[in-house]
Motif scaffolding. Sequence first.
Motif, PDB file in Angstrom:
ATOM      1  N   ARG A   1     -89.673  20.917  16.226  1.00  0.00           N
ATOM      2  CA  ARG A   1     -89.584  19.463  16.198  1.00  0.00           C
ATOM      3  C   ARG A   1     -88.520  18.992  15.222  1.00  0.00           C
ATOM      4  O   ARG A   1     -88.383  19.545  14.138  1.00  0.00           O
TER       5      ARG A   1
ATOM      6  N   HIS B   1     -87.721  16.140  12.698  1.00  0.00           N
ATOM      7  CA  HIS B   1     -88.469  15.106  11.987  1.00  0.00           C
ATOM      8  C   HIS B   1     -87.679  13.799  11.867  1.00  0.00           C
ATOM      9  O   HIS B   1     -88.154  12.831  11.308  1.00  0.00           O
TER      10      HIS B   1
ATOM     11  N   CYS C   1     -85.464  12.523  14.727  1.00  0.00           N
ATOM     12  CA  CYS C   1     -85.309  11.777  15.981  1.00  0.00           C
ATOM     13  C   CYS C   1     -86.477  11.996  16.916  1.00  0.00           C
ATOM     14  O   CYS C   1     -86.562  11.371  17.967  1.00  0.00           O
ATOM     15  N   GLY C   2     -87.386  12.901  16.574  1.00  0.00           N
ATOM     16  CA  GLY C   2     -88.552  13.102  17.422  1.00  0.00           C
ATOM     17  C   GLY C   2     -88.353  14.114  18.543  1.00  0.00           C
ATOM     18  O   GLY C   2     -89.276  14.407  19.298  1.00  0.00           O
TER      19      GLY C   2
ATOM     20  N   GLU D   1     -88.336  17.456  20.545  1.00  0.00           N
ATOM     21  CA  GLU D   1     -89.104  18.677  20.399  1.00  0.00           C
ATOM     22  C   GLU D   1     -88.931  19.587  21.600  1.00  0.00           C
ATOM     23  O   GLU D   1     -88.577  19.152  22.695  1.00  0.00           O
TER      24      GLU D   1
ATOM     25  N   ASP E   1     -99.182  15.140  10.306  1.00  0.00           N
ATOM     26  CA  ASP E   1     -99.444  15.778  11.602  1.00  0.00           C
ATOM     27  C   ASP E   1    -100.914  15.738  11.981  1.00  0.00           C
ATOM     28  O   ASP E   1    -101.250  15.716  13.161  1.00  0.00           O
TER      29      ASP E   1
END
Length: 721
Positions: free
Chosen positions: A457, A459, A461-462, A464, A508
């Motif tokens: 992932r 952290h 821009c998101g 994955e 998370d």
Amino acid sequence: MPSDYLSVALDVPLPRCFDYRAPAGAAGVGERVIVPFGRQTLSGVVLAVSETAPDFTGLKDIAAAPGDLPALPADVLALCRFCADFYAAPLGMVLAAALPAALRQPKPWSGDGATLLWQATDADALLARLSPRARKQRQLADLLRTPQTREAVREVAGDALRWLADWQAAGEVIAVAPERRTGVPRQAASPQLNAAQAAAVDAVNAAEGFAAFLLYGVTGSGKTEVYLRTIAERLGRGEQVLVLVPEINLTPQLEARFRQRFPDEAIVSLHSGLADGERTRSWLQAVRGEARIVLGTRLAVFTPLPALGLIVVDEEHDGSYRQQEGVRYSARDLAVWRAHDRKLPVLLGSATPSIETWKNATEGRYRRLNLPLRAVGGAVAPTIEVLPTGRTALQDGIHPLALERLRATLARGGQALVFINRRGYSPVLACNECGWVSGCKRCDARLVLHLGDRRLRCHHCGFECAIPAECPDCGNIDLKPLGQGTQRVEDALASRFPDTPPLRIDRDNTRRKGSLEAMLAQVHDGEVRLLVGTQMLAKGHDFANLQLVVVLNADAGLFSVDFRAEERLFAQLLQVAGRAGRAGQPGQVLIQTRYPEHPFYAALLAGDYAAFADEQLAARRELLLPPCASWLMIRAEAKRIETSLAFLSALRGALSGMAVQAMTPIAASMSRKAGWERAQLLVTAPTRGPVVAAAAHLATLLAARPPKGVRWVIDVDPQDV
DNA sequence: AGCACGCCGACT
DNA sequence: GTCGGCGTGCTC
């Protein structure tokens, strides 16, 4: 038919107001109007009323004057105007930020009943009518012998509000206006003050007119008690108090403490986590003076408070006072401005004051009130030690001595916290053969390995994706996770301490509402004795039996390009340290570092923030960094860095002749983010004036000719560089 | 910011 | 032959 001509501020990113025609007397300054705007209908705030028509042919009539917003008072309008001017934002956008969402909709607000109290006209008659089997209904009817809030009614049963509406329709229940409170509040028993607290309370209580105080004291030194005493004093004079806190999740604890102290006061809490209706009702209660204590996050700084007598800013150094989207204001700075404008005392509390506030206190503009270390309830300061990691082999990133201390603490029955400011399993996945690392395609950042659901992932821009089975470059199947994250530390501790399984707390596994609270409850119950977490755990939560805190990756903030990084690191470490040893036992704090000789740690070990702050301030003076100079940052992003840089260069050109120094535009520190290439232009001057003028000039320029393909932000007094 | 109008590619 | 892509232009 005579008409008024209204100058209306609208929530659009345009640096001007719009004029409308309205029936004479339909709406006054500070009131809300609903107006046609292009093809849409918007809500706006009236800034001026004139009887002479403006020189504009296409003038439209307002659509409505709902009269649901008590006119914003002159002081709040002035505050919003200052905010708009200082941060180069359109006034309409600032006003929108100042109002609860329901009063920004282009339709009248109709939910006002909740600030009222409800009472049965004849409770006995109502009870006689109700079926003996309707237990909950009877309970509610009985409760309504005395006036009750909507919240109190709701607590009786899920359907209680519906019954209330039915009974109201039948005339069996009526609404009564709450009394506006004045005079000395009833107070629950309060602890004895020590000398320093008493002196602080006296100083604030004696203040007439504007006075700014820095209440300087570490966790456990009794700052909250000083707040409560000074608040009580102001309430006793019939005044209202505004208390700002950094974050939503801190509000319930502080709120509980306030309610406990002032059991009869309507205490209103204002933050973005509130549902629209509730926030609007709370806001209206404050505006009408029904609530005398307003406890809120940064957006609460704009709340109109007719009888305001004191502003408190708790943890004034905290970065969350800075709004990072839309209008980029600092609620702490606005609070000080508001106090000055209304000639009130403002109390800024912190264990690690911002260097800005420190400078003001040093130079005598603010008065410093010292609370000595841990003066309350026999609490003892934690011992802080540094663990050099250069020579020793670490085990899963943890120093053997730290493991040994963890073992001893757990064996003793104590609680321990391992603090690591990085979530995931490891911050990067790498190939041993060819040197490939898991980079994000859209950002200058590494994809973080998350083993829980086997994903990589980003952290930032998101993005994955699945974990590759082999190296995408050379096909090697031996990919290694490098470095530690919370998940990896959790695993490592789980295998080493099978009798006291660790609980991990990070973003998370706390996304779901209430999950953080549930986990914290486990810690409080003593069910969990070993904790692994990120900075989420640093703030606010007190764990009575916490005896040891281990900090794993403190060094990250030590060599940052951001000149405020050390200040933030100090605050964070002291805050984490403050978690340890609160109930009479001294706590231990171990900080792992590769740079034990760094002067930063000397100051930290001495526990002497004052000395550190003095040094920082001296350095800022020497290097002409804020707060010893004024900064303006223009940030730009485009698909290509050349576009961003060219845009900023053009802006730089537009500043020639102004009394500011504009630097050469440079790529931002993480220049690619979410597919955009980012750059920044720094503009400086010795004082605020020229910087604010430059910001206004650029804002006007950009509004008149918006660039194509470039997104930009004007950041006055930037906090991250 | 919305929300139009305005000219060029793949579909009922 | 249309639906729709987002470029640019305006909003009292």
